[in-house]
Design a protein around this motif. Structure first.
Motif, PDB file in Angstrom:
ATOM      1  N   ILE A   1       0.835  -1.203   0.000  1.00 27.24           N
ATOM      2  CA  ILE A   1       0.000   0.000   0.000  1.00 27.24           C
ATOM      3  C   ILE A   1       0.871   1.254   0.000  1.00 27.24           C
ATOM      4  N   GLY A   2       2.126   1.101  -0.410  1.00 29.66           N
ATOM      5  CA  GLY A   2       3.001   2.253  -0.575  1.00 29.66           C
ATOM      6  C   GLY A   2       3.572   2.810   0.712  1.00 29.66           C
ATOM      7  N   MET A   3       3.731   1.982   1.737  1.00 31.39           N
ATOM      8  CA  MET A   3       4.253   2.463   3.010  1.00 31.39           C
ATOM      9  C   MET A   3       5.396   1.565   3.464  1.00 31.39           C
ATOM     10  N   GLY A   4       6.193   2.038   4.416  1.00 30.39           N
ATOM     11  CA  GLY A   4       7.301   1.239   4.925  1.00 30.39           C
ATOM     12  C   GLY A   4       7.887   1.859   6.179  1.00 30.39           C
ATOM     13  N   ARG A   5       8.787   1.130   6.810  1.00 30.73           N
ATOM     14  CA  ARG A   5       9.375   1.623   8.058  1.00 30.73           C
ATOM     15  C   ARG A   5      10.784   2.167   7.881  1.00 30.73           C
ATOM     16  N   GLN A   6      11.215   2.396   6.667  1.00 29.33           N
ATOM     17  CA  GLN A   6      12.524   3.008   6.458  1.00 29.33           C
ATOM     18  C   GLN A   6      12.513   4.429   7.044  1.00 29.33           C
ATOM     19  N   ALA A   7      13.576   4.740   7.775  1.00 31.18           N
ATOM     20  CA  ALA A   7      13.622   6.019   8.484  1.00 31.18           C
ATOM     21  C   ALA A   7      13.589   7.207   7.532  1.00 31.18           C
ATOM     22  N   GLU A   8      14.084   7.011   6.297  1.00 30.14           N
ATOM     23  CA  GLU A   8      14.140   8.135   5.361  1.00 30.14           C
ATOM     24  C   GLU A   8      12.818   8.390   4.662  1.00 30.14           C
ATOM     25  N   ARG A   9      11.841   7.545   4.844  1.00 30.61           N
ATOM     26  CA  ARG A   9      10.554   7.752   4.192  1.00 30.61           C
ATOM     27  C   ARG A   9       9.865   8.998   4.738  1.00 30.61           C
ATOM     28  N   ALA A  10       9.098   9.638   3.897  1.00 30.32           N
ATOM     29  CA  ALA A  10       8.306  10.786   4.333  1.00 30.32           C
ATOM     30  C   ALA A  10       7.266  10.322   5.348  1.00 30.32           C
ATOM     31  N   ALA A  11       6.897  11.217   6.227  1.00 31.32           N
ATOM     32  CA  ALA A  11       6.012  10.841   7.322  1.00 31.32           C
ATOM     33  C   ALA A  11       4.687  10.288   6.827  1.00 31.32           C
ATOM     34  N   ASP A  12       4.167  10.827   5.701  1.00 32.34           N
ATOM     35  CA  ASP A  12       2.863  10.361   5.231  1.00 32.34           C
ATOM     36  C   ASP A  12       2.935   8.995   4.575  1.00 32.34           C
ATOM     37  N   ARG A  13       4.152   8.476   4.332  1.00 30.29           N
ATOM     38  CA  ARG A  13       4.321   7.151   3.743  1.00 30.29           C
ATOM     39  C   ARG A  13       5.131   6.225   4.661  1.00 30.29           C
ATOM     40  N   ALA A  14       5.281   6.620   5.892  1.00 31.24           N
ATOM     41  CA  ALA A  14       6.120   5.855   6.819  1.00 31.24           C
ATOM     42  C   ALA A  14       5.263   5.177   7.884  1.00 31.24           C
ATOM     43  N   ILE A  15       5.829   4.141   8.467  1.00 30.09           N
ATOM     44  CA  ILE A  15       5.225   3.515   9.642  1.00 30.09           C
ATOM     45  C   ILE A  15       6.276   3.474  10.748  1.00 30.09           C
TER      46      ILE A  15
END
Length: 286
Positions: A166-180
């Protein structure tokens, strides 16, 4: 010379008779007529002043060996104090934590949780703390304990694939709206990966509550029975999954944990529907 009771004895004869009676074992003299002492009434003498009992002098100590006074009796020991409540101690430490770093140190140093003695690492969290989605899983397993991060090993691989879908992940560099941001209900692995006890969950709950407050996510995802039990008071994931509810004053979605999906692949279809429900919630919070 005689009296009504018989002849009057001189003092020598009276003393001899008294000594003779003592030799025979006489130790008490009684009158011919018994006296009822209960009928006797004490009448104070006229003019005698009524005396109020005052403080009595302290009793003298009995002499001990060699004439020395005996040591006073030891004072009674104070009553035992109640052991401190670990839940209240955890709540005080969590309240004092002003940042995630403070909270991590407080959790790591919390000596009242015996699980820390048998674990290798304190498993605190992983991902972007600015994320809108905070995923709460069960206690760390062996892989998590070795890696020091939640959802490691095969369960972590499956978790990442699920959210990537669903276009999300826990990588620290991800933007907040696409991060978990992911964290376990307990920071320590339990012996033999047993289920945490109710006392263990209650003891560490104040830290989890403060963790959620500091991250302040938009929604919570409760993965597995332990997370549901800790925050909802219920553990039937199959019954709870897919139904939006409230936990810690924010929307929460119960889901199957990756560990459950690895054992029950047929449940992946339900997990996919739950992920789509999560994406829709993020796109349309109302």
């Amino acid at each position: 010379m005689e009296s009504q009771l018989g002849p009057i004895l001189d003092h020598r004869t009276a003393r001899a008779l008294l000594e003779w009676q003592i030799e025979l074992g006489v130790d008490e003299t009684i009158a011919e007529t018994p006296v009822n002492r209960y009928d006797a009434v004490h009448t104070p003498k006229p003019g005698a002043a009524m005396r109020t009992p005052g403080p009595q002098p302290a009793a003298a100590q009995e002499p001990g060996p060699a004439g020395r006074p005996r040591a006073p009796a030891p004072a009674a020991p104070p009553p035992p104090q109640a052991a401190p409540d670990p839940v209240e101690m955890a709540r005080a430490l969590a309240l004092a934590a002003a940042s995630l770093d403070d909270l991590r140190r407080a959790v790591h140093d919390f000596a009242q949780c015996d699980l820390r003695r048998g674990a290798r690492n304190c498993v605190f969290a992983d991902g972007n703390p600015q994320a809108r989605v905070m995923v709460i899983g069960g206690a760390p397993d062996r892989q998590d304990d070795l890696a020091g991060v939640p959802f490691a090993g095969p369960a972590g691989v499956l978790l990442d694939r699920m959210f990537e879908a669903i276009g999300m992940g826990r990588q620290a560099e991800r933007a907040a709206d696409r991060a978990i941001y992911v964290t376990p209900v307990l920071p320590w692995r339990t012996p033999q990966d047993r289920l945490p006890s109710a006392d263990e969950l209650a003891m560490m709950l104040p830290f989890l509550e403060k963790h959620v407050a500091l991250v302040d996510p938009q929604v919570l995802v409760l993965m597995g029975p332990q997370a549901c039990q800790a925050l909802l008071g219920q553990s039937g994931t199959a019954r709870l999954r897919g139904q939006w509810t409230q936990a810690l004053a924010r929307p929460a979605l119960p889901m199957f944990a990756p560990q459950q999906l690895l054992k029950q692949p047929q449940a992946k279809r339900d997990a996919w529907h739950d992920l789509l429900s999560l994406r829709q919630k993020l796109e349309d919070p109302a």
